[in-house]
Scaffold this motif. Structure first.
Motif, PDB file in Angstrom:
ATOM      1  N   LEU A  15       0.818  -1.211   0.000  1.00  0.00           N
ATOM      2  CA  LEU A  15       0.000   0.000   0.000  1.00  0.00           C
ATOM      3  C   LEU A  15       0.855   1.265   0.000  1.00  0.00           C
ATOM      4  O   LEU A  15       0.381   2.341  -0.367  1.00  0.00           O
ATOM      5  CB  LEU A  15      -0.940   0.009   1.212  1.00  0.00           C
ATOM      6  N   GLN A  69      -3.614   7.043  -3.569  1.00  0.00           N
ATOM      7  CA  GLN A  69      -4.832   7.485  -2.886  1.00  0.00           C
ATOM      8  C   GLN A  69      -5.629   8.324  -3.888  1.00  0.00           C
ATOM      9  O   GLN A  69      -6.621   7.884  -4.418  1.00  0.00           O
ATOM     10  CB  GLN A  69      -4.488   8.280  -1.627  1.00  0.00           C
ATOM     11  N   ARG A 129      -2.090   4.850  -0.188  1.00  0.00           N
ATOM     12  CA  ARG A 129      -3.033   3.964   0.501  1.00  0.00           C
ATOM     13  C   ARG A 129      -2.506   3.565   1.879  1.00  0.00           C
ATOM     14  O   ARG A 129      -3.290   3.334   2.808  1.00  0.00           O
ATOM     15  CB  ARG A 129      -3.279   2.708  -0.332  1.00  0.00           C
ATOM     16  N   ASP A 161      -8.429  -1.358   2.878  1.00  0.00           N
ATOM     17  CA  ASP A 161      -8.025  -1.040   1.509  1.00  0.00           C
ATOM     18  C   ASP A 161      -7.026  -2.035   0.923  1.00  0.00           C
ATOM     19  O   ASP A 161      -6.427  -1.765  -0.119  1.00  0.00           O
ATOM     20  CB  ASP A 161      -7.417   0.370   1.451  1.00  0.00           C
ATOM     21  N   HIS A 191      -7.219  -2.887  -2.938  1.00  0.00           N
ATOM     22  CA  HIS A 191      -7.162  -1.876  -3.996  1.00  0.00           C
ATOM     23  C   HIS A 191      -6.109  -2.210  -5.040  1.00  0.00           C
ATOM     24  O   HIS A 191      -5.031  -2.726  -4.747  1.00  0.00           O
ATOM     25  CB  HIS A 191      -6.886  -0.496  -3.404  1.00  0.00           C
ATOM     26  N   GLY A 205      -5.488   3.411  -7.580  1.00  0.00           N
ATOM     27  CA  GLY A 205      -6.692   3.714  -6.829  1.00  0.00           C
ATOM     28  C   GLY A 205      -7.974   3.313  -7.526  1.00  0.00           C
ATOM     29  O   GLY A 205      -8.054   2.289  -8.209  1.00  0.00           O
TER      30      GLY A 205
END
Length: 378
Positions: free
Chosen positions: A44, A49, A62, A95, A98, A102
């Motif tokens: 992440l 984001q 993220r 998250d 993901h 994003g």
């Protein structure tokens, strides 16, 4: 003091694969720690984001977003007498599924995956923590507790209708009771997500000069926050003024959720976590007045940030990256790394091959996806 409707690790429903529990950590603490040590969590760091990760060192990724969500969630959970470890575990994991780039990457991959069951990042998070993380000798995934899996799957509310395949497949062997609301801890994680991104997207949008402080000072909540700072600290330098104002915006949102949720919890009469699941409505919410204000802020961010011309140019570029890579890997699976080849060989049909390709592509970081695209397409 814990509330009677808080999730209690002593009465947790356990893990799919039975394990001897730790003498030093509760089962929810172990879940949180396993998530932190997961490969998907580390990745992440290099996932978008709003801005593509390499566009600037100060923009949220993220990973930093997930850490901020967990911090907010711990605060609210503690104030409501809930279990902070379960709250934090769900917040940190929310998250994990993901894609690179994003929501832009997710939209592109979902469109490509429509013939094979689509793609949903919440469902993919379940797939990661129950299957794709392969580090433990006794099981695939992280073998998290039922409560943490439930929170990841339905922190935004009951999941009904046609289920994403990644969630449907797992739920068929380990029922997460998707038709009910999740625990109050998971509901806190969901609201903490809203608080964190509303606040930090204002920070990042200002830093990117997509809008000005004069413009956002015309918005509810934000305008009064700037006025309070100016009255308390006249002639404050611009950087400190911005930080002081936006931290007040943050505080307004957190305080509103705590006050509103205390009232909702009291009105619900809940005496157990089972009562929370059966309540029929979320017990962790913003007040109607603050929610109306937040809708104005979100509309502003959508038009001035998420759909800003410079952001839209980048969205088109990274969409093309996903649209190029997916069919390339699907039509020539030898391009996938060696560790993915046993899964490919065992896949019974093209749908399952596509889902493996989706697992691989969705797990990429922004930078790795860009590097692979440059390597494979020149």
């Amino acid at each position: 003091m814990r509330a009677p409707y808080a999730s209690d690790p002593a009465t947790a429903r356990g893990r799919q694969v039975r394990e001897e529990e730790s003498n030093f950590r509760s089962c929810f603490q172990r879940d949180r720690d396993r998530i932190i040590h997961a490969s998907a969590f580390r990745r992440l760091k290099h996932k978008t984001q709003v801005f593509v990760e390499h566009e600037g060192d100060y923009y949220r990724t993220r990973l930093t977003h997930s850490i901020e969500v967990a911090q907010v969630a711990r605060t609210i959970s503690g104030a409501l007498g809930l279990n902070p470890e379960l709250t934090e575990a769900v917040a940190l994991a929310h998250d994990l599924g993901h894609t690179p780039f994003g929501h832009t990457g997710e939209d592109a991959l979902d469109a490509l995956m429509q013939p094979y069951g689509g793609f949903d990042h919440n469902a993919q998070a379940i797939r990661i923590v129950t299957s794709l993380e392969r580090h433990y000798a006794g099981f695939d995934g992280l073998n998290l507790t039922w409560e943490t899996l439930e929170g990841i799957a339905k922190h935004n509310g009951p999941v009904t209708g046609e289920l994403p395949y990644a969630l449907s497949d797992y739920n068929a062997v380990h029922d997460l009771e998707l038709h009910t609301y999740a625990s109050a801890e998971a509901q806190v994680a969901a609201l903490a997500d809203d608080i964190a991104y509303n606040n930090h997207d204002l920070h990042d949008g200002l830093r990117a000069e997509l809008f000005s402080e004069t413009e956002i000072a015309a918005l509810p909540i934000i305008g009064p926050a700037y006025a309070e700072v100016d009255a308390t600290y006249p002639k404050l330098d611009p950087t400190r003024r911005r930080h002081e104002a936006l931290r007040r915006v943050f505080g307004v949102m957190v305080s509103d959720v705590i006050d509103t949720s205390r009232a909702l919890l009291a009105a619900s009469g809940a005496a157990s976590v089972a009562d929370i699941r059966a309540n029929g409505a979320p017990v962790v919410q913003f007040s109607p007045a603050l929610w109306a204000d937040l809708k104005q802020i979100r509309h502003f961010l959508f038009t001035r940030m998420y759909r800003a011309p410079s952001v839209m140019v980048k969205r088109a570029e990274v969409t093309q990256v996903v649209e190029d890579l997916f069919p390339l890997f699907l039509n020539d699976t030898t391009l996938l790394p060696k560790r993915w080849q046993p899964d490919i060989a065992a896949a019974p049909d093209k749908t399952h091959v596509a889902r493996i390709v989706s697992d691989y592509l969705s797990g990429m970081t922004d930078r790795f996806a860009l590097q692979e695209h440059a390597r494979l397409f020149g």
